[in-house]
Write a protein that holds these residues in place. Structure first.
Motif, PDB file in Angstrom:
ATOM      1  N   UNK A   1       0.858  -1.184   0.000  1.00 47.82           N
ATOM      2  CA  UNK A   1       0.000   0.000   0.000  1.00 47.82           C
ATOM      3  C   UNK A   1       0.895   1.235   0.000  1.00 47.82           C
ATOM      4  N   UNK A   2       0.994   1.886  -1.161  1.00 51.73           N
ATOM      5  CA  UNK A   2       1.757   3.141  -1.244  1.00 51.73           C
ATOM      6  C   UNK A   2       0.734   4.264  -1.236  1.00 51.73           C
TER       7      UNK A   2
ATOM      8  N   UNK B   1      -2.069   4.225  -2.736  1.00 50.38           N
ATOM      9  CA  UNK B   1      -3.370   3.565  -2.604  1.00 50.38           C
ATOM     10  C   UNK B   1      -4.415   4.002  -3.619  1.00 50.38           C
ATOM     11  N   UNK B   2      -4.033   4.867  -4.561  1.00 46.25           N
ATOM     12  CA  UNK B   2      -5.062   5.437  -5.436  1.00 46.25           C
ATOM     13  C   UNK B   2      -5.558   4.455  -6.500  1.00 46.25           C
TER      14      UNK B   2
ATOM     15  N   UNK C   1      -6.706   0.916  -3.522  1.00 46.22           N
ATOM     16  CA  UNK C   1      -7.931   1.052  -2.715  1.00 46.22           C
ATOM     17  C   UNK C   1      -9.209   0.822  -3.539  1.00 46.22           C
TER      18      UNK C   1
END
Lengths: 290, 161
Positions: free
Chosen positions: A31-32, A34-35, A38
């Motif tokens: 999860x960096x 998250x765009x 997610x």
């Protein structure tokens, strides 16, 4: 919809993150920003057992110059790349592409490394990395590997990165001052995923195209260099005749994938139109008459 | 077994400490745990912009963050825009005066997006406003009024209204 159940672990160091990737392999997702992750969690297109949050690994953020190389940490957010003086001066292609990367609220969170590591075929940053001949640095608990952009993008969301590796850094050769670059894409709404897109980088003197690289994205399963188009372009004066030769050669480079945004035929047409526009602009920027 | 954490998030100056499931989005945390229902949830995949909040002063889609990621951070939602219960913020007043909202669903996201935008670009052109809100969908299609409100708000803010 709501995300499925997973175990969330916030990595507190790079070593910790790499250890988690070693341990969980394909059951883990990084999860960096998250765009993109997610949405796939919220829509249950992705059901990882473990989510490894790397957002607090500040060593992976930042932009610096190392001689003739611009070094961008993988966790650097799009907004920081967009506002960077180093990028504006040394990587004008990326500076031109950045406003097309989604919308402000997305750019505030999304990361350049996340975009490249995910390798969405319609994304701008993989195409720019390929156009500029960037080197991707991936790291696992057993060490670092350098992968040229030309060898990194394998297919639809597939890259040379192994499951236990983290993309940590992107190294871009500074754009040469006597080269030009142009970025163009077509999208239905500003900031949406591209329907067709082209990056051009190389040398034009007057009308003469000396050495250009054309990278196409959004129509294929990954960004690709238009090898045949480039062969028809380099060493030629940019004129209607060259344009016709280049766009017909392009048919041998591209095999567009149809999707919601357009048919294969339409995408091929748009890539040809963009090729013409991109080269017109490249010649104008190089000081020639298009 | 669900994966839970205790988090502490400051929203509009008030600190909320809650034990939450790690899979809970920030938007659902704000609405269901903190009962601040001004932040709307439309698409839950980052496209519509209704859930846009300010995270440490920068806009973010609250549906594209986990609540646990906001632990220790400062958030401002639409409820935190007006200076007090009696007055509207000049941007909100401009929305009211220019028919900048119809059903109101997109409004919280429009306001937070424009708040950040007008801070960075206090004297925008119409085209710049349209680009700024390109990530926010108004399904009443009331963009004319929203753009007019944003341009009017810029004037009011510059005049110190």
């Amino acid at each position: 919809m709501k995300a499925p159940k997973f175990s969330y672990i916030r990595a507190d160091s790079l070593d910790h993150a790499l250890e988690l990737l070693d341990k969980h392999g394909e059951d883990a997702r990084i999860l960096a920003g998250g765009q993109s992750l997610m949405p796939t969690l919220n829509m249950r297109l992705s059901q990882p057992e473990v989510l490894v949050d790397i957002n607090r690994l500040n060593d992976l953020k930042g932009i610096s110059l190392d001689g003739d190389t611009v070094v961008i940490g993988a966790l650097t957010r799009h907004i920081d790349v967009m506002n960077s003086d180093i990028v504006a001066e040394h990587l004008p292609l990326i500076a031109e592409a950045m406003p097309h990367v989604a919308h402000v609220a997305i750019r505030n969170r999304g990361t350049i490394g996340g975009s490249i590591a995910l390798s969405d075929p319609a994304a701008e940053m993989p195409a720019c990395a390929l156009a500029l001949g960037a080197t991707l640095i991936v790291q696992s608990s057993s060490g670092k590997r350098e992968i040229p952009a030309e060898e990194f993008f394998h297919g639809l969301y597939e890259t040379a990165r192994a499951e236990n590796e983290l993309l940590v850094e992107i190294r871009y050769p500074s754009q040469k001052k006597d080269n030009v670059s142009v970025f163009m894409e077509l999208a239905r709404r500003h900031g949406d995923y591209a329907i067709a897109g082209v990056c051009a980088y190389g040398k034009v003197s007057g009308n003469m195209v000396e050495d250009m690289r054309l990278v196409y994205f959004a129509s294929e399963d990954r960004p690709i260099i238009g090898e045949n188009a480039v062969a028809a372009l380099n060493g030629k004066a940019w004129c209607d005749e060259t344009k016709d030769a280049v766009t017909s050669a392009l048919e041998n480079d591209l095999d567009p994938m149809a999707n919601l945004h357009g048919s294969a035929t339409m995408k091929m047409h748009l890539q040809k139109v963009l090729t013409g526009r991109v080269m017109d602009t490249a010649v104008t920027r190089a000081g020639g008459a298009s | 077994m669900s994966d839970r954490r205790t988090i502490s998030v400051t929203i509009n100056g008030e600190t909320f400490e809650r034990e939450v499931e790690t899979r809970l989005t920030l938007s659902d945390f704000i609405r269901h745990e903190c009962l601040l229902t001004g932040t709307h949830v439309g698409c839950e995949h980052g496209v519509c912009g209704a859930c846009t909040i300010l995270l440490n002063g920068q806009t973010a889609r609250s549906c594209l963050m986990l609540a646990v990621q906001a632990d220790g951070q400062e958030i401002r939602t639409v409820e935190g825009i007006a200076p007090n219960d009696q007055e509207l913020h000049p941007l909100q007043q401009a929305f009211q005066d220019n028919h900048g909202l119809q059903c109101g669903y997109c409004t919280p996201g429009m306001l937070t997006t424009l708040l950040e935008f007008l801070e960075e670009n206090p004297d925008p052109t119409e085209r710049e406003v349209r680009e700024a809100i390109s990530g926010n969908l108004c399904r009443c299609t009331g963009y004319q009024g929203i753009v007019a409100a944003a341009l009017d708000a810029a004037k009011r803010l510059q005049a110190g209204a």
